[in-house]
Design an enzyme around this catalytic site. Structure first.
Site, PDB file in Angstrom:
ATOM      1  CD  GLU A 157      -4.209  -1.402  -4.651  1.00  0.00           C
ATOM      2  OE1 GLU A 157      -5.477  -1.333  -4.493  1.00  0.00           O
ATOM      3  OE2 GLU A 157      -3.263  -1.022  -3.746  1.00  0.00           O
TER       4      GLU A 157
ATOM      5  CE  LYS B   3      -5.741  11.017  16.659  1.00  0.00           C
ATOM      6  NZ  LYS B   3      -5.646  12.288  15.547  1.00  0.00           N
TER       7      LYS B   3
ATOM      8  N   GLY C 227       0.856  -1.174   0.028  1.00  0.00           N
ATOM      9  CA  GLY C 227       0.100  -0.092   0.049  1.00  0.00           C
ATOM     10  C   GLY C 227       0.798   1.266  -0.067  1.00  0.00           C
ATOM     11  CB  VAL C 228      -0.108   4.850  -0.534  1.00  0.00           C
ATOM     12  CG1 VAL C 228       0.701   6.022  -0.724  1.00  0.00           C
ATOM     13  CG2 VAL C 228      -0.524   4.420  -2.086  1.00  0.00           C
ATOM     14  N   GLY C 229       2.374   4.599   1.769  1.00  0.00           N
ATOM     15  CA  GLY C 229       2.801   5.340   2.791  1.00  0.00           C
ATOM     16  C   GLY C 229       4.379   5.053   3.125  1.00  0.00           C
ATOM     17  CG  ASN C 230       6.119   7.777   5.547  1.00  0.00           C
ATOM     18  OD1 ASN C 230       6.755   8.254   4.444  1.00  0.00           O
ATOM     19  ND2 ASN C 230       5.535   8.813   6.155  1.00  0.00           N
ATOM     20  CB  VAL C 231       4.775   1.474   7.063  1.00  0.00           C
ATOM     21  CG1 VAL C 231       4.902  -0.154   7.450  1.00  0.00           C
ATOM     22  CG2 VAL C 231       4.527   2.096   8.428  1.00  0.00           C
TER      23      VAL C 231
ATOM     24  CB  ILE D 232      -7.810   2.517  11.384  1.00  0.00           C
ATOM     25  CG1 ILE D 232      -7.492   3.180  10.339  1.00  0.00           C
ATOM     26  CG2 ILE D 232      -7.831   3.246  12.788  1.00  0.00           C
ATOM     27  CD1 ILE D 232      -8.847   3.994  10.160  1.00  0.00           C
TER      28      ILE D 232
ATOM     29  CG  ASN E 100      -8.022   7.950   3.647  1.00  0.00           C
ATOM     30  OD1 ASN E 100      -8.267   8.997   3.706  1.00  0.00           O
ATOM     31  ND2 ASN E 100      -6.690   7.485   4.008  1.00  0.00           N
TER      32      ASN E 100
END
Length: 519
Positions: free
Chosen positions: A295, A409, A270-274, A365, A385
């Protein structure tokens, strides 16, 4: 002035007009299929002009909204602009825009969150209603009217096939050398006439380099020269690197056990820093001749291609940082031979994913102690999203990882919970859960066995005692012991436990102060 180098079909040059004139072709209530996938290949000017048109109608007290269908998320110039003028009646299948999100969660915009592989077929089946207009960005128009796709394909083939009218944005910013990188498959059929998708390796090409488009349907062409939304990625932090390290160690273990080949299996992330941290770890890892069937292609996979660790990659869109895109342009001829961009009904096709044995890595999440995953909702009711393509890959991959930091958080909220407030991926589709704390391999485990492994390996130390206490109480008080739960406590146990802990600590501190004063 018509850009004759980009619009080679003479019969279509008369269709060139301003974005405002093109937007006038779109009536209120229309279903509009727009290009765009994770900030790549979306129309840049038409949505802004449409937003102005909608705003003018609203100023006169006239209702004006459209339904917007895309490939996935787009950009502020599309989702943001239309949402700000309250111009979207229905949005699908995925969004990540903050204004859209606020309107959806306030009940002022309808939103259908769909598996990305389902969108095209749902449109073909007629489940979504009639598609009125397609608005598609392309890099160029050839002499015969066929289209050179830009930096994403997404659902563009389906929109062009099904729409009554077509508006094209010809974007001169998109490098014309993209031509030849795409593979558009026209062999899909409706049941009962479907045939197998003939992909047996991630680099296979089974279609055409161009998008077909009936010139008679083209009502407007808008010329642009504007960049994609190429967002910068943060450098991998300590948490992302720890998660990546656990995954890479696990993959090495699977190779030693003989459950994976030395070059692994096709990768999806997937998309993101990880995800980028995992790709970065693979650069220095022991695995060579890797492949990808995913994708979006991010910076991490670009680096792997350049270093020769990744032999080829299949995707539906580029999702690069500004630096990554500069690298892509500098060596585009090199990458064009190693990257294939497909429509998303093929990039996310369950049949192909299962046949290739993809290794899927996606974010979440929260996860509960039994392995159910929430990828989309906060507190069970508010969308973030969407599910995107994670469900397409989770259920059908050879290995399915879900990743998250163990707490959010600033450490106040646990991402491992007794029961998720919303379920996108059931325990049956989740094989491995990873946080910076560790990795839980759930394969072959019963629900109670999974709970012990997830709590011990993945929960943050602050919340681990609470989760252990909940599980212990569930084993004692649950009416059924296959998947033990205390239903009237499951969603509130952690917040109550933390509140009680804070109260106990405050009472203890107060008692110490009073004792000191007495002394």
């Amino acid at each position: 002035m018509v850009n004759a180098d980009r619009i080679l079909a003479p019969q279509l040059r008369s269709k060139v007009m301003t974005a405002a004139d093109a937007a006038a072709q779109i009536p209120s209530g229309a279903h509009v299929g727009m290009s765009g996938f994770t900030g790549a290949g979306y129309p840049k000017l038409l949505p802004l002009a449409l937003a102005e048109r909608i705003n003018a109608h609203h100023a006169r007290g006239q209702k004006f909204k459209v339904s917007v269908w895309t490939g996935a998320s787009t950009a502020p110039e599309l989702d943001g602009a239309l949402a700000k003028v309250d111009g979207i009646e229905m949005r699908l299948p995925y969004q990540s825009d903050p204004t859209c999100r606020k309107r959806i969660n306030a009940g002022r915009m309808e939103y259908i969150d769909i598996h990305l592989s389902h969108v095209a077929q749902h449109a073909w089946f007629g489940f979504l209603g009639k598609l009125d207009i397609a608005v598609v960005e392309v890099a160029g128009i050839r002499e015969d009217g066929s289209l050179i796709p830009s930096s994403s394909i997404g659902n563009n083939k389906t929109w062009l096939d099904l729409a009554d009218k077509v508006i094209l944005e010809v974007n001169a910013w998109q490098d014309i050398r993209l031509e030849g990188m795409h593979d558009v498959y026209y062999g899909t059929q409706l049941p009962p006439n479907r045939k197998p998708i003939p992909i047996v390796a991630s680099g296979d090409r089974i279609g055409e380099q161009y998008l077909r488009c009936d010139p008679a349907k083209v009502v407007a062409i808008v010329e642009t020269n504007l960049p994609d939304r190429n967002s910068a990625f943060s450098p991998p932090d300590e948490t992302s690197q720890a998660i990546a390290g656990h995954i890479l160690d696990f993959l090495g273990h699977e190779v030693k056990k003989g459950r994976l080949p030395h070059n692994l299996l096709p990768l999806q992330s997937g998309v993101g820093n990880v995800a980028n941290a995992v790709m970065s770890g693979l650069e220095d890892g022991p695995f060579d001749n890797l492949t990808a069937y995913t994708e979006v292609l991010q910076d991490g996979m670009l680096h792997l291609l350049r270093k020769g660790k990744l032999s080829h990659a299949s995707a539906t869109a580029l999702s690069l940082s500004p630096e990554g895109y500069d690298e892509f342009l500098r060596n585009l001829d090199f990458y064009r031979e190693r990257i294939v961009l497909r429509q998303q009904e093929i990039s996310n096709h369950p049949e192909v994913i299962r046949r290739l044995g993809v290794i899927a890595m996606n974010g979440m999440i929260e996860a509960d102690i039994y392995g159910n995953v929430n990828s989309t909702h906060v507190m069970g009711t508010s969308i973030m999203n969407g599910i995107g393509g994670s469900g397409d890959f989770a259920r059908n991959s050879y290995l399915s990882f879900f990743m998250t930091p163990s707490a959010a958080k600033g450490g106040k909220i646990s991402c491992i919970v007794p029961m998720t407030s919303h379920v996108d991926h059931t325990e049956h589709d989740v094989q491995v859960i990873v946080t910076e704390q560790g990795l839980a391999d759930l394969r072959g485990l019963s629900p109670k066995q999974r709970a012990k492994v997830i709590i011990e390996n993945c929960a943050h130390p602050t919340f681990r005692p609470a989760l252990k206490e909940y599980f212990k109480r569930a084993l004692e008080y649950s009416p059924g012991l296959h998947t033990p739960h205390i239903l009237d406590e499951a969603l509130t146990f952690l917040p109550n436990w933390m509140a009680n802990k804070a109260a106990r600590e405050a009472w203890r501190d107060d008692a110490v102060v009073q004792a000191d004063a007495w002394r």
